[in-house]
Design an enzyme around this catalytic site. Structure first.
Site, short mmCIF file in Angstrom:
data_model
loop_
_atom_site.label_atom_id
_atom_site.label_comp_id
_atom_site.label_asym_id
_atom_site.label_seq_id
_atom_site.Cartn_x
_atom_site.Cartn_y
_atom_site.Cartn_z
CG ASP A 56 99.51 117.38 118.96
OD1 ASP A 56 98.63 117.32 118.29
OD2 ASP A 56 99.28 117.06 120.26
CE LYS A 59 93.30 117.79 114.36
NZ LYS A 59 94.15 117.16 115.33
CD GLU A 101 96.10 113.74 116.05
OE1 GLU A 101 95.23 113.08 116.50
OE2 GLU A 101 96.18 114.91 115.47
CG ASP A 158 94.73 110.61 120.64
OD1 ASP A 158 93.76 111.42 121.17
OD2 ASP A 158 95.40 110.95 119.42
#
Ligand code: AMP
Length: 588
Positions: free
Chosen positions: A6, A68, A164, A187
């Site tokens: 992850d 990211k 994800e 999420d």
């Protein structure tokens, strides 16, 4: 062994399926969560994780976090917010300026991946070369490509890029639920927000829809909290170092407030001799955080409507991402989906667990689960008149392939420009251009050349575009990963804009289509009238001429309906003329 990684905005983790279950791997310090932070010293090798995190305060300008957000992106709006330097002109790929060095976001990601690879190798006692790496479902092609490249730079073969939410559903054991269960995965992490609706059908997971925002997360709440303390409580900081320390302390306070009702934050010698102490309550945090949490509502509703479902159709809601530890977020999710969310897994670890399970599936250690993902936005090419021609609609299940045949708009045309677009707008320019290339073809009369364009998305979500001149068989295959040119427009605005402009866009598309038809028709009607001579009576000629004038008038306006009607009327008025000319030609 295929490990599952992850690669998070705030934290990263590595897991492996071994001996029948998933283990998340701890580093030398016994920690499983590695902060996604890399410090680049003036000399020597970069530091990754906690040691780098500690240097965020002392050396903020050489310590990269939340990188990211910049993966596969271009220089944009949030630049001003980062304590480290972003270099490059607006519109150029983002690079971090660290002293004299320029570092790309994929190099930062590669440092994190390299560390996780080493941790895994130490724990497993064998070399690790293959990984499943997760990305937010909303990541576009450029961002997925950058993630894959980061893996390669770290010496890892990324055997699968996995969304994800899909990983999380696996971790929550959703594959063991009764048939036809629909699940919402909410999420809310540090830098991104995703919501996906999945369905389990015949032992197969399918993502029915996905929605989200690549620039929304706990980081926003953190910045808002700093602003609140500075503006409302009048605590001012003058140096970047002090600001970073304040941020760090407030993030820790935010975490505590998921359990406690109140915390006191003391900041000894924050700015020179000043040692302020701030008392924060959960109520205040919730007032500051609510607007950011509230922003997720529209995405949830859109994901539901894209899946053609109502909240009552959702059997489970699962929570992923550190920010879902906030009681406010849990209440909010319960309110939106009208059911208590499942919080049974550790929200920080679910994605890595799922990635490790996917690794085991690919390795053949686990069977009977197939994961299907979908395309988050439509993909297509620009056609005549600047319109978007969708080849792969949004929410197509991947891997997938689709094609369409195109022809030359002009006689003797020697090439066609293929502009590859991603987005939901009817007009080509309002979408993002992923790349463009020319396909040459044999010059032929108008409408006779044939160019086939095929889009193929592999299991990693990476797009390949193939264009072939069917006369010569000459073809070009372009991997969009290397031809990325995503505009500055924010990802999350695409769907909102598409909704907001739906009416205008539709009208413009209808107008453009009618205009193309009219432009083709007018010269041939003029030519036919000239050829007809006296085979037309005066009334008929008059009706056609009126029709021509009406079309010309409508072309000067903007009304699609009017133009369509006058084109249809002219078409109707010339029916007999066309028949007469055809008959004459046949007799001849
Ligand atoms: P992730 O991207 O899933 O690693 O989530 C990281 C985000 O979760 C960061 O914004 C953290 O501040 C936030 N977070 C982690 N733990 C907590 C907690 N206990 N309460 C509130 N937010 C948290």
């Amino acid at each position: 062994m295929i490990v599952g990684i992850d690669l998070g905005t705030t934290n990263s983790l590595v897991g492996v399926f071994d001996g029948g279950f998933v283990s998340l791997i701890a580093d030398e310090a016994g920690q499983r969560l590695t902060p996604s932070v890399v410090h680049f010293p003036v000399e020597g090798v970069p530091l990754v994780g906690r040691p780098a995190q500690r240097l965020r305060v002392l050396s903020p300008e050489r310590t990269v976090f939340s990188s990211k957000r910049f993966m596969g992106r271009r220089v944009g709006e949030e630049a001003a917010q980062m304590p480290y330097q972003l270099v490059g002109n607006k519109g150029a790929p983002v690079m971090f300026g660290l002293g004299d060095n320029r570092v790309a976001p994929e190099n930062v990601a590669a440092e994190i991946l390299r560390k996780l690879k080493q941790d895994a190798e130490r724990a497993l006692g064998e070399s690790v070369t293959k990984a499943v790496v997760t990305v937010p479902a909303y990541f576009n092609d450029a961002q997925r490509g950058a993630t894959k490249l980061a893996g390669e730079l770290a010496g890892l073969d990324v055997v699968r890029i996995l969304n994800e939410p899909t990983a999380a559903a696996l971790a929550y054991g959703m594959d063991r639920r009764p048939e036809s269960t629909r699940i919402a995965v909410y999420d809310f992490g540090g830098g991104t927000f995703d919501v996906s609706i999945l369905e389990l059908q015949g032992g197969v997971f399918q993502v029915l829809s996905t929605n989200g925002n690549t620039r929304l997360g706990g980081d926003d709440i953190d910045s808002a909290l700093v602003d609140y303390v500075e503006t409302q409580l009048g605590l001012s900081v003058s140096t970047p170092t002090a600001r970073a320390r304040l941020l760090e302390a407030l993030v820790a306070a935010k975490h505590s407030l998921s359990e406690a009702e109140e915390v006191s934050v003391s900041l000894p010698f924050l700015d020179g001799l000043d040692s302020p102490e701030v008392l924060l309550s959960r109520t205040v945090l919730e007032i500051v955080a609510r607007p950011w949490v509230e922003k997720t509502r529209g995405h949830c509703l859109r994901a539901l409507s894209d899946a053609h479902l109502k909240v009552e159709d959702i059997a489970e809601v699962i929570l992923v991402g550190g920010s879902t530890r906030m009681p406010l977020v849990r209440q909010f999710v319960a309110e939106v989906f009208q059911r208590e969310p499942d919080c049974s897994r550790n929200p920080d670890e679910a994605v890595a667990e799922g990635a490790a399970l996917q690794g085991a599936i690919l390795d053949g250690k686990l069977q009977n689960v197939v994961l299907l993902d979908v395309t988050p936005l439509s993909l297509g090419i620009e056609t005549f008149g600047g319109l978007m021609n969708v080849i792969l609609p949004r929410n197509s299940t991947i891997p997938c392939k689709a094609g369409e045949m195109f022809t030359n708009a002009l006689p003797g045309q020697r090439s066609m420009l293929v502009r590859v677009l991603q987005g939901e707008r009817e007009l080509a320019d309002a979408n993002w251009e992923l790349g463009r290339f020319e396909i040459p073809f044999t010059p032929l009369p108008k409408g006779q050349a044939r160019v086939g364009v095929q889009f193929e998305i592999d299991a990693n979500g990476i797009l390949k575009v193939l264009a072939r001149d069917t006369t010569t068989g000459k073809e070009q295959v372009v991997d969009m990963r290397s031809a990325v040119d995503v505009s500055d427009e924010a990802v999350e605005k695409m769907l909102e804009d598409a909704l907001e402009h739906a009416f205008d866009d539709m009208n413009q598309r209808a107008f453009t289509e009618a205009k193309l038809k009219a432009q083709e028709m007018l010269p041939s009607v003029a030519k036919a009238l000239g050829l007809a001579g006296d085979s037309l009576d005066a009334d008929e000629r008059e009706r056609i001429e009126r029709g021509v004038r009406d079309v010309q008038d409508a072309l000067r306006g903007e009304g699609a309906e009017l133009l369509k009607r006058s084109v249809a009327e002219l078409d109707d008025a010339t029916q007999r003329l066309a028949a007469v000319l055809m008959e004459r030609a046949m007799r001849r």
